[in-house]
Write a protein that holds these residues in place. Structure first.
Motif, short mmCIF file in Angstrom:
data_model
loop_
_atom_site.label_atom_id
_atom_site.label_comp_id
_atom_site.label_asym_id
_atom_site.label_seq_id
_atom_site.Cartn_x
_atom_site.Cartn_y
_atom_site.Cartn_z
N ARG A 101 72.84 32.24 11.93
CA ARG A 101 72.09 31.12 12.53
C ARG A 101 70.72 30.97 11.87
O ARG A 101 70.25 29.85 11.63
CB ARG A 101 71.94 31.32 14.02
N GLN A 102 70.04 32.09 11.58
CA GLN A 102 68.74 32.03 10.92
C GLN A 102 68.86 31.39 9.54
O GLN A 102 68.04 30.55 9.15
CB GLN A 102 68.15 33.44 10.76
N ILE A 103 69.87 31.79 8.79
CA ILE A 103 70.08 31.23 7.46
C ILE A 103 70.40 29.74 7.56
O ILE A 103 69.90 28.93 6.77
CB ILE A 103 71.18 32.01 6.71
N MET A 104 71.20 29.36 8.55
CA MET A 104 71.54 27.95 8.75
C MET A 104 70.29 27.13 9.07
O MET A 104 70.08 26.06 8.49
CB MET A 104 72.56 27.80 9.89
N GLU A 105 69.46 27.62 9.98
CA GLU A 105 68.23 26.90 10.34
C GLU A 105 67.32 26.74 9.13
O GLU A 105 66.77 25.66 8.89
CB GLU A 105 67.50 27.64 11.46
N PHE A 106 67.17 27.79 8.35
CA PHE A 106 66.35 27.73 7.14
C PHE A 106 66.93 26.71 6.16
O PHE A 106 66.20 25.91 5.58
CB PHE A 106 66.23 29.11 6.50
N TYR A 107 68.22 26.72 5.99
CA TYR A 107 68.91 25.80 5.07
C TYR A 107 68.61 24.36 5.45
O TYR A 107 68.24 23.56 4.59
CB TYR A 107 70.41 26.08 5.09
N PHE A 108 68.79 24.02 6.72
CA PHE A 108 68.59 22.62 7.13
C PHE A 108 67.12 22.21 7.11
O PHE A 108 66.81 21.03 6.94
CB PHE A 108 69.22 22.35 8.49
N LYS A 109 66.20 23.15 7.25
CA LYS A 109 64.77 22.82 7.16
C LYS A 109 64.34 22.57 5.73
O LYS A 109 63.40 21.81 5.48
CB LYS A 109 63.93 23.97 7.73
N THR A 110 65.00 23.24 4.79
CA THR A 110 64.53 23.18 3.40
C THR A 110 65.36 22.26 2.50
O THR A 110 65.01 22.09 1.33
CB THR A 110 64.52 24.59 2.78
#
Length: 111
Positions: A101-110
């Motif tokens: 989930r952390q990686i997914m959130e970072f992906y969509f923010k960047t």
């Protein structure tokens, strides 16, 4: 045959795959390639609303790559593999789900 998605591997997945034996890595890659063209829950299974898992069994060991979908581009669907682990219990470890989930959130923010 129709390819349902393209796969993108995070750095964590690349590192995880590099730690595995060549035969195990080949089996995981074979299953992922097969999952691109089929809708087999034995290969790609939904864990919750956002996180999915690529499933591979090899030599009595369960290998998992967690992933999520990026469907923002109508011309191509991406599946981003976030992290991998050897599954040792019936339940998927919460720490692995949280990392995905952390990686997914970072992906969509960047992106």
């Amino acid at each position: 045959m129709v390819e349902y998605f393209k796969i993108v591997y995070s750095d964590e997945v690349e590192i995880f795959l590099d730690t595995l034996d060549d035969k195990v890595r080949s089996k995981i890659m074979y299953n992922i390639d097969k999952a691109k063209f089929t809708q087999d829950p034995e290969l790609l299974k939904k864990l919750d609303a956002e996180i999915w898992e690529f499933r591979t069994k090899y030599s009595r060991m369960q290998y998992r790559l967690l992933a999520f979908w990026d469907k923002r581009d109508a011309s191509k669907t991406l599946v981003i593999a976030t992290n991998g682990f050897v599954k040792k219990t019936q339940k998927t470890p919460m720490s692995e789900l949280n990392r995905a989930r952390q990686i997914m959130e970072f992906y969509f923010k960047t992106t």
